[in-house]
Design an enzyme around this catalytic site. Structure first.
Site, short mmCIF file in Angstrom:
data_model
loop_
_atom_site.label_atom_id
_atom_site.label_comp_id
_atom_site.label_asym_id
_atom_site.label_seq_id
_atom_site.Cartn_x
_atom_site.Cartn_y
_atom_site.Cartn_z
N ASP A 297 0.83 -1.20 0.00
CA ASP A 297 0.00 0.00 0.00
C ASP A 297 0.86 1.25 0.00
O ASP A 297 0.38 2.33 -0.31
CB ASP A 297 -0.93 0.01 1.22
CG ASP A 297 -1.84 1.22 1.23
OD1 ASP A 297 -2.62 1.38 0.27
OD2 ASP A 297 -1.76 2.03 2.18
N GLU A 302 5.92 7.94 -4.43
CA GLU A 302 4.46 8.10 -4.50
C GLU A 302 4.13 9.43 -5.17
O GLU A 302 4.68 10.46 -4.78
CB GLU A 302 3.84 8.03 -3.10
CG GLU A 302 4.04 6.68 -2.42
CD GLU A 302 3.36 6.57 -1.06
OE1 GLU A 302 2.74 7.57 -0.61
OE2 GLU A 302 3.43 5.49 -0.44
N HIS A 321 -1.75 3.79 -1.36
CA HIS A 321 -1.64 4.41 -0.03
C HIS A 321 -3.02 4.84 0.50
O HIS A 321 -3.24 5.99 0.84
CB HIS A 321 -0.69 5.61 -0.07
CG HIS A 321 -0.09 5.93 1.27
ND1 HIS A 321 1.16 6.47 1.42
CD2 HIS A 321 -0.58 5.79 2.54
CE1 HIS A 321 1.43 6.65 2.70
NE2 HIS A 321 0.38 6.23 3.40
N GLY A 324 -5.40 3.63 5.39
CA GLY A 324 -6.06 4.34 6.48
C GLY A 324 -7.41 4.92 6.12
O GLY A 324 -8.05 5.55 6.96
#
Length: 355
Positions: A297, A302, A321, A324
């Site tokens: 993830d 990024e 990502h 969460g």
């Protein structure tokens, strides 16, 4: 009269959001960048902060290493930090120690109780979501979820049509497995790592962990996990889940030696930070079959460039990502934190009080 002070011990980005709101800086450019591409509604935080902002005469401070008695805060807020008995004794106006996180790490609870200082440790739903995502990646790898979905959409049967209308595994997918009865190795036992252990136990996994300082025997028994060194953990685990802290000394901690130590049938999962993984080493391990697969993830760069080398591997599951959940999911947590700060000034009840 002593200034009323809210003191922030660390500059963690999540805690910094609350500090920016209390400093009347809810329109700061870095906040927009932090939440992008989402456009969060910060109005509930601004409303919760009414009366306790810098404009209201409250001193909002970030600790700079000075003695806490120099600030004499009414409220101490932190995610990562230490509040010792000496600190509590030195702060005569202290009413609340507020940690962002459900464990009272770094807080001398007995000292706080003896001085009548409230301690609140705020559970974080976003960390629960991250732990769930780690299990999601494990399941997706073991059950070949991405390949299975693609084959159902694009290919017909490779074998017989089945019996009585039941065609089990009609594309002929090999190497399917699950979590029950498997050994999970958790690298780093912070809040997310601990949540992963609890979820894994519910799936019937045996859990081993490694961290700098092992838990006590009683705490290990209560959690249902046992300590081992990193080399032994890598040699024993069917799944390895990385949850180490994003510290300079941990950069590239999962490298060639670590992937070589894993079993050929084992899977590696990371929901921590991309910098902790040597992606050259991981790519070579995946391509050569030294490990069975990986779920990522978080990434070294990024956003990960479209169609980069990992995208060509069949034994990798990639997510952008999002473990969460939405970044806006932080806002209810921070609203509770700010409301607790208000309670320290107006005598209202505190949420998530543990002392």
């Amino acid at each position: 009269m002593t200034a009323r002070t809210i003191l922030f011990l660390d500059d963690d980005p999540v805690v910094r959001i609350a500090r920016s709101v209390l400093c009347n800086e809810s329109e700061a450019g870095w906040l927009r960048e932090y939440f992008a591409p989402e456009v969060p509604d910060l109005a509930p935080l601004v409303d919760a902060a009414q009366g306790i902002t810098r404009e209201d005469g409250i001193r909002i401070q970030l600790a700079d290493g000075a003695d806490l008695r120099d600030y004499d805060p009414t409220v101490i807020v932190f995610r990562r930090g230490v509040v010792t008995a000496e600190s509590v004794a030195a702060c005569g106006n202290l009413k609340l120690i507020q940690r962002l996180g459900e464990r009272p790490e770094g807080i001398d609870l007995e000292a706080a109780r003896s001085r009548g200082v409230v301690v609140s440790c705020l559970p974080r739903r976003t960390l629960d979501f991250t732990a769930e995502h780690a299990l999601l990646l494990m399941l997706a790898l073991g059950k070949k979820l991405v390949a299975s979905d693609r084959l159902v959409r694009t290919r017909g049967a490779l074998a017989a049509a089945g019996v009585n209308g039941v065609a089990y595994n009609w594309p002929g997918i090999g190497g399917l497995t699950g979590l029950h009865g498997k050994t999970l190795g958790v690298v780093g036992l912070g809040e997310v790592g601990t949540l992963v252990v609890k979820l894994a136990r519910a799936f019937g996994m045996k859990v081993i962990y490694t961290k700098r300082k092992p838990l006590s025997q009683a705490d290990e028994t209560a959690l249902g996990a046992s300590f081992d060194t990193l080399p032994n953990l890598l040699d024993r685990a069917d799944f390895v889940s990385l949850h180490a802290a994003n510290l300079p000394e941990n950069r590239g901690m999962m490298g060639r030696a670590e992937f070589a130590a894993m079993r050929p049938h084992a899977f590696f999962v990371s929901t921590s930070r991309g910098a902790l993984v040597d992606e050259d080493a991981l790519f070579d391990a995946l391509r050569s079959g030294a490990i069975a697969g990986a779920g990522l993830d978080v990434h070294e760069v990024e956003p990960r460039p479209a169609n980069d080398r990992f995208c060509a591997l069949e034994n990798v599951v990639l997510t952008p990502h999002v473990a969460g959940g939405s970044r806006a999911g932080l806002l209810p947590e921070l609203r509770t934190l700010i409301q607790n700060c208000r309670a320290a000034f107006d005598g209202a009840a505190f949420a998530h009080r543990i002392a």
